[in-house]
Design a protein around this motif. Structure first.
Motif, PDB file in Angstrom:
ATOM      1  N   GLY A  58       0.804  -1.216   0.000  1.00 35.14           N
ATOM      2  CA  GLY A  58       0.000   0.000   0.000  1.00 35.14           C
ATOM      3  C   GLY A  58       0.835   1.263   0.000  1.00 35.14           C
ATOM      4  O   GLY A  58       0.335   2.345   0.275  1.00 35.14           O
ATOM      5  N   LYS A  59       2.115   1.137  -0.278  1.00 31.28           N
ATOM      6  CA  LYS A  59       3.019   2.286  -0.371  1.00 31.28           C
ATOM      7  C   LYS A  59       3.182   2.664  -1.841  1.00 31.28           C
ATOM      8  O   LYS A  59       2.707   1.967  -2.728  1.00 31.28           O
ATOM      9  N   THR A  60       3.888   3.740  -2.103  1.00 33.32           N
ATOM     10  CA  THR A  60       4.217   4.080  -3.490  1.00 33.32           C
ATOM     11  C   THR A  60       5.606   3.531  -3.810  1.00 33.32           C
ATOM     12  O   THR A  60       6.412   3.282  -2.896  1.00 33.32           O
ATOM     13  N   GLN A  61       5.874   3.362  -5.086  1.00 37.36           N
ATOM     14  CA  GLN A  61       7.203   2.912  -5.504  1.00 37.36           C
ATOM     15  C   GLN A  61       8.254   3.937  -5.071  1.00 37.36           C
ATOM     16  O   GLN A  61       9.352   3.578  -4.662  1.00 37.36           O
ATOM     17  N   GLN A  62       7.886   5.214  -5.106  1.00 40.76           N
ATOM     18  CA  GLN A  62       8.811   6.268  -4.695  1.00 40.76           C
ATOM     19  C   GLN A  62       9.186   6.131  -3.221  1.00 40.76           C
ATOM     20  O   GLN A  62      10.339   6.359  -2.835  1.00 40.76           O
ATOM     21  N   THR A  63       8.213   5.741  -2.396  1.00 39.66           N
ATOM     22  CA  THR A  63       8.485   5.537  -0.966  1.00 39.66           C
ATOM     23  C   THR A  63       9.463   4.396  -0.765  1.00 39.66           C
ATOM     24  O   THR A  63      10.417   4.519   0.015  1.00 39.66           O
ATOM     25  N   ILE A  64       9.241   3.291  -1.478  1.00 33.52           N
ATOM     26  CA  ILE A  64      10.149   2.141  -1.382  1.00 33.52           C
ATOM     27  C   ILE A  64      11.547   2.558  -1.837  1.00 33.52           C
ATOM     28  O   ILE A  64      12.551   2.236  -1.199  1.00 33.52           O
ATOM     29  N   SER A  65      11.622   3.296  -2.924  1.00 32.85           N
ATOM     30  CA  SER A  65      12.904   3.761  -3.443  1.00 32.85           C
ATOM     31  C   SER A  65      13.627   4.643  -2.430  1.00 32.85           C
ATOM     32  O   SER A  65      14.837   4.491  -2.207  1.00 32.85           O
ATOM     33  N   LYS A  66      12.912   5.567  -1.794  1.00 30.86           N
ATOM     34  CA  LYS A  66      13.528   6.446  -0.795  1.00 30.86           C
ATOM     35  C   LYS A  66      14.053   5.647   0.397  1.00 30.86           C
ATOM     36  O   LYS A  66      15.121   5.944   0.927  1.00 30.86           O
ATOM     37  N   ILE A  67      13.316   4.629   0.802  1.00 31.50           N
ATOM     38  CA  ILE A  67      13.770   3.766   1.894  1.00 31.50           C
ATOM     39  C   ILE A  67      15.045   3.049   1.478  1.00 31.50           C
ATOM     40  O   ILE A  67      16.031   3.018   2.212  1.00 31.50           O
ATOM     41  N   GLU A  68      15.053   2.486   0.275  1.00 34.02           N
ATOM     42  CA  GLU A  68      16.215   1.729  -0.191  1.00 34.02           C
ATOM     43  C   GLU A  68      17.436   2.614  -0.430  1.00 34.02           C
ATOM     44  O   GLU A  68      18.565   2.152  -0.293  1.00 34.02           O
ATOM     45  N   ARG A  69      17.215   3.883  -0.752  1.00 39.63           N
ATOM     46  CA  ARG A  69      18.334   4.818  -0.926  1.00 39.63           C
ATOM     47  C   ARG A  69      18.727   5.454   0.402  1.00 39.63           C
ATOM     48  O   ARG A  69      19.617   6.303   0.451  1.00 39.63           O
ATOM     49  N   ARG A  70      18.064   5.032   1.465  1.00 40.86           N
ATOM     50  CA  ARG A  70      18.295   5.531   2.826  1.00 40.86           C
ATOM     51  C   ARG A  70      18.027   7.021   2.945  1.00 40.86           C
ATOM     52  O   ARG A  70      18.619   7.714   3.753  1.00 40.86           O
ATOM     53  N   GLU A  71      17.093   7.503   2.144  1.00 38.14           N
ATOM     54  CA  GLU A  71      16.659   8.897   2.233  1.00 38.14           C
ATOM     55  C   GLU A  71      15.487   9.032   3.199  1.00 38.14           C
ATOM     56  O   GLU A  71      15.141  10.135   3.593  1.00 38.14           O
ATOM     57  N   SER A  72      14.888   7.905   3.535  1.00 43.88           N
ATOM     58  CA  SER A  72      13.757   7.881   4.457  1.00 43.88           C
ATOM     59  C   SER A  72      13.880   6.625   5.315  1.00 43.88           C
ATOM     60  O   SER A  72      14.073   5.535   4.791  1.00 43.88           O
ATOM     61  N   ILE A  73      13.802   6.811   6.606  1.00 44.68           N
ATOM     62  CA  ILE A  73      13.880   5.668   7.520  1.00 44.68           C
ATOM     63  C   ILE A  73      12.450   5.278   7.894  1.00 44.68           C
ATOM     64  O   ILE A  73      11.715   6.090   8.458  1.00 44.68           O
TER      65      ILE A  73
END
Length: 96
Positions: A58-73
């Protein structure tokens, strides 16, 4: 002005030795990086794209990407949901 080559690992280690606050924050951040790195490996191992993982959680792909790039914890709840969708769980184990 010429470029100056910097040994990042050496500079980080110097700061860790000379600044207790930096050492504490750096060491704590390593655990977050390690967990996110493991989650990325599991996602790839399960052959799930960021887009598919986003849809399943239920997240966006952008959210997953930010998590994986460690831009969002992610919160523990969100991280646990990501792991559950991948078929894994988060456990607490006493250090040796």
């Amino acid at each position: 002005m010429p470029f100056v080559e910097v040994n990042v690992k050496r500079e980080i280690e110097k700061r860790r030795q000379n600044n207790e606050q930096f050492k504490k924050e750096w060491d704590e951040s390593r655990a977050e990086y390690r967990l996110i790195g493991e989650m990325i490996s599991l996602r790839k191992q399960e052959n799930i794209t960021q887009k598919e993982l986003a849809k399943l959680t239920g997240k966006t792909q952008q959210t997953i990407s930010k998590i994986e790039r460690r831009e969002s914890i992610p919160t523990i709840t969100a991280f646990n949901k990501l792991l559950n969708v991948l078929g894994y769980e988060l456990k607490i184990v006493k250090r040796q």
